[in-house]
Design an enzyme around this catalytic site. Structure first.
Site, PDB file in Angstrom:
ATOM      1  N   SER A  97       7.860   4.192  -5.139  1.00  0.00           N
ATOM      2  CA  SER A  97       7.431   5.448  -5.820  1.00  0.00           C
ATOM      3  C   SER A  97       7.824   5.426  -7.296  1.00  0.00           C
ATOM      4  O   SER A  97       7.722   6.647  -7.939  1.00  0.00           O
ATOM      5  CB  SER A  97       7.972   6.537  -5.090  1.00  0.00           C
ATOM      6  OG  SER A  97       7.464   6.639  -3.740  1.00  0.00           O
ATOM      7  N   ARG A 104       0.839  -1.235   0.080  1.00  0.00           N
ATOM      8  CA  ARG A 104      -0.116   0.163  -0.051  1.00  0.00           C
ATOM      9  C   ARG A 104       0.722   1.192  -0.102  1.00  0.00           C
ATOM     10  O   ARG A 104       1.969   1.038   0.452  1.00  0.00           O
ATOM     11  CB  ARG A 104      -1.032  -0.007   1.336  1.00  0.00           C
ATOM     12  CG  ARG A 104      -0.269   0.199   2.518  1.00  0.00           C
ATOM     13  CD  ARG A 104      -1.469   0.183   3.689  1.00  0.00           C
ATOM     14  NE  ARG A 104      -2.239  -0.802   3.775  1.00  0.00           N
ATOM     15  CZ  ARG A 104      -3.483  -0.763   3.424  1.00  0.00           C
ATOM     16  NH1 ARG A 104      -4.241   0.339   3.388  1.00  0.00           N
ATOM     17  NH2 ARG A 104      -4.078  -1.726   3.495  1.00  0.00           N
ATOM     18  N   GLY A 163       6.618  -2.052  -4.717  1.00  0.00           N
ATOM     19  CA  GLY A 163       6.841  -1.252  -3.309  1.00  0.00           C
ATOM     20  C   GLY A 163       5.560  -0.319  -3.556  1.00  0.00           C
ATOM     21  O   GLY A 163       4.811   0.241  -4.333  1.00  0.00           O
ATOM     22  N   HIS A 164       5.487   0.452  -2.077  1.00  0.00           N
ATOM     23  CA  HIS A 164       4.616   1.535  -1.719  1.00  0.00           C
ATOM     24  C   HIS A 164       4.677   2.612  -2.821  1.00  0.00           C
ATOM     25  O   HIS A 164       5.814   3.308  -3.329  1.00  0.00           O
ATOM     26  CB  HIS A 164       4.931   1.849  -0.680  1.00  0.00           C
ATOM     27  CG  HIS A 164       6.123   2.426  -0.023  1.00  0.00           C
ATOM     28  ND1 HIS A 164       6.269   3.733  -0.368  1.00  0.00           N
ATOM     29  CD2 HIS A 164       7.356   2.116   0.460  1.00  0.00           C
ATOM     30  CE1 HIS A 164       7.621   4.046  -0.033  1.00  0.00           C
ATOM     31  NE2 HIS A 164       7.977   2.911   0.593  1.00  0.00           N
ATOM     32  N   ASN A 165       3.551   3.077  -3.099  1.00  0.00           N
ATOM     33  CA  ASN A 165       3.256   4.306  -4.046  1.00  0.00           C
ATOM     34  C   ASN A 165       3.907   4.283  -5.450  1.00  0.00           C
ATOM     35  O   ASN A 165       3.958   5.198  -6.390  1.00  0.00           O
ATOM     36  CB  ASN A 165       4.187   5.537  -3.707  1.00  0.00           C
ATOM     37  CG  ASN A 165       3.451   5.922  -2.148  1.00  0.00           C
ATOM     38  OD1 ASN A 165       3.706   5.837  -1.187  1.00  0.00           O
ATOM     39  ND2 ASN A 165       2.509   6.961  -2.482  1.00  0.00           N
TER      40      ASN A 165
END
Lengths: 327, 327, 327
Positions: free
Chosen positions: B261, B220, B241-243
């Site tokens: 990201s 998330r 990974g996140h974002n």
């Protein structure tokens, strides 16, 4: 349960060097041993510990020549690693109480066939017309799909998912979180670059004595079967693509991936984090070093390779040295 | 269910070369076919089999020119791989009986919203205020967290975990063991080098027609959303990974990892075991070869790259040859 | 819940630059902020957004010198990443309602010891003589084996499998699909090249404040314990072999694999897709770049390395440039 050093040597067909009457009641690593421990020395890196170990006995090779004085008692055998493994297996066998019975909190379809002395824990799902062999153990939270067949004595650990129509041999161990028979990565782009699913109508077939590591995934074949031969050992987090075949007694270490339709021969040793391209063939007895990228078929049996590009071992080692020296 | 070669050619808008009246009742690989089989030839590596196959018919490209005599019947089409995929999908559709109904052994929170003709197996958990779209199937042992939304016709395989607040589109397939919305790898070291958790307050949003491979993990967002675009296909054991954002109709092969990201464009093709650094942007239509390490953004669309360091394909191939020859 | 910029600055021991009275009610990424948002700037790549952001406040470093005019309100702190993490944690704490109670649909062995204010969801399995500490949460579908011990305040996410005899510290988080204590990859070939299982009689011991990422696997020791130190953070899809030790406050990114019996020091930072050979030792404070292959021990603490072959960082960067230029 205690055994004398002499008794253990007898079981292992080994020779005692020291006091045969000393009693042993547990296993320990050579660097952590204490009175009552039995340890082993197989990897020469650990040799320094044999001169200081507190273990009451250490299993060593017949060829081992100590460089210093050894206080502990030695049991000399042909292959220390194999011997300790046999000893531990015997010990585990004695301790283990085989559980049987079907939990009322499992969901077992009434059309499933359940063999003799099967053990099924709560929260297990067994689908329609599944066939579970004699003495199989299925631990909590495992999923056995419709028409799956599992051979005798196989152990299915918690959270394993075996999807419909797959076939598992006898004496296999599927470690926690394994996925067998997921739908492979088959997509064909249409004229707009949008991917259409290619249905995966085949299955996965595991031979006997196969071990599959935790969270490893094996995709079903598009047509026919993805095949894992008898005696194959796959480590954790390995990926096996659709229609792959892995030959008998081949071992594959963690995080290696084998792309679709590739055929790996028998008695191969594949290290960790290796990647295989799809649609290639690897000859029997091939050894591949860690992190290698295998792009082409290997026709000659028994070769040793490493690297990316993949090179014969000697050439690879030379390249590594050259790269390290590059200015 | 049997179809004539002629009937199948009609469905595929192809032309028959041979006897149109021969009957077909199953799919088989070209090297394993027998009477009644239909096979296909898309990858030229398998051409030798077309001269010896026992299949009753083989789907081939209109451009295919046999080098030897062909005994089997041919169906010539524009794109054999896409054609066989359509045929298999039609076949699967005919065979499939759509199941519906909610198992009393599932744990469905009373505040959850359940659509029409939903199928939920035993041992499924559906949290508070979750919203399950029409005709969704959720197989045994899946976990649907609080306030998760799942669009119509999506299939959730056994053991999938979708954590709170995540959003899944319509017509998606989440294969066994997938994790959506795990808390990303966010830690900030304090003055003593001890890592403090950074709470992950965002979610994961999947578009429509997304396929996520077995045991793949998608974290998330720390804030906002990790986004997987419509039509994206992720293979097994992929890490997102996140974002991260993955653009529409991009495909990512097994064991590839995309760090936090990073934004991947539309219509990209990413091979297996590739690693992407965090906080970079990859242009639309980029193709990346297996095992590559992508450390920097790629601004120009449609490029083809490979290696670590990442190089344009031609340069990479030259480097591989040079390294192989190094003395 | 609203706070003024001034109030937030006070919590973070920071200084306001702009209007302290503006009200904040949520977190947002700097590029997605709007009125009421608080954002942060830690990575310099995102600096351009600070000149255009709609966020009502941005947390920045005391050292930050804007190149252009800044419209938003700044809160200057020592470490923006750590500050926002503290702020988010405080926010999460305020929002969270701690659940307690044991689901009647969980399968909890009567010999298990359950602490105060424990929360156990449906479809959880807790084995014989397991000991669950105070305020532990175990979410749906998790498996807690026989004699497992879990320290206070630990959170076990859905589908986690902790096998028998393993020990988990306090304040740990095990993300969905984690496997702890699977039987390692231990096989000894007999005289016929057939692999015999080596029983894995040890366990896994996790310290306190450990975080284990989704679908990561940690094998039990052959003898003794596989040890994960206090404060260690492992990302998703990491593989930890049997008898490995990871020192305190070390972080390991996604898809890295550590082979059997290797010892990683304290305060190390290991990037993603790294592979470690077995039986090696890595000194405290070592940093290893992504995709590296670590074949030998590293004796000197605090070094920075990358590549395969593994090289000191400077030499590695030079090699990457040289390879990129090779004709």
């Amino acid at each position: 349960m205690k055994f004398s050093v002499e008794q253990i040597a007898e079981i292992l067909e080994g020779e005692v060097e020291g006091e045969g009457g000393v009693l042993i009641d547990h296993f320990a690593k050579i660097e952590e041993g204490r009175a009552g421990s039995i340890s082993f020395l197989a990897n020469i890196k650990y040799e320094p510990y044999i001169y200081s170990t507190e273990s009451s006995a250490v299993i060593v090779s017949r060829e081992f020549i100590p460089k210093n004085a050894v206080k502990t008692n030695l049991i000399r055998v042909k292959d220390p690693y194999l011997s300790v493994s046999k000893l531990m297996a015997a010990y585990q066998q004695m301790k283990k109480v085989k559980k049987t019975g079907l939990s009322p909190k499992a969901e077992i379809d009434e059309t499933a066939g359940i063999g003799m002395d099967v053990y099924i824990e709560p929260m297990v799902y067994v689908g329609e017309q599944a066939v579970i062999g004699d003495r199989v153990s299925i631990l909590a939270g495992a999923y056995i799909g419709h028409r799956v067949k599992i051979g005798p004595n196989t152990v299915i650990h918690p959270g394993v998912k075996i999807m419909e129509d797959c076939v598992i041999g006898s004496n296999c161990v599927l470690h926690p979180g394994v996925v067998i028979g997921s739908e492979g990565f088959g997509f064909a782009p249409d004229e707009n670059g949008v991917y259409q699913d290619i249905p995966q109508l085949g299955n996965v077939v595991l031979g006997d004595n196969v071990s599959i590591g935790a969270n490893t995934t094996i995709d079903r074949a598009t047509m026919g079967s993805t095949r894992i031969g008898t005696g194959v050992k796959l480590d954790n987090l390995v990926q096996i693509g659709h229609n792959v075949e892995v030959g008998e007694n081949t071992v594959v270490a963690s995080q290696t991936g084998i792309s679709g339709s590739t055929k790996i021969g028998k008695n191969c040793m594949i290290a960790g984090q290796v990647g295989f391209a799809g649609h290639i063939k690897i000859a029997d007895g091939t050894k591949i070093g860690a992190k290698s990228g295998v792009a082409k078929s290997i026709d000659e049996p028994g070769g040793v390779y490493s690297g990316h590009p993949l090179l014969p071992l000697k050439q690879y080692l030379r390249l590594m040295i050259n790269l390290s020296k590059m200015k």
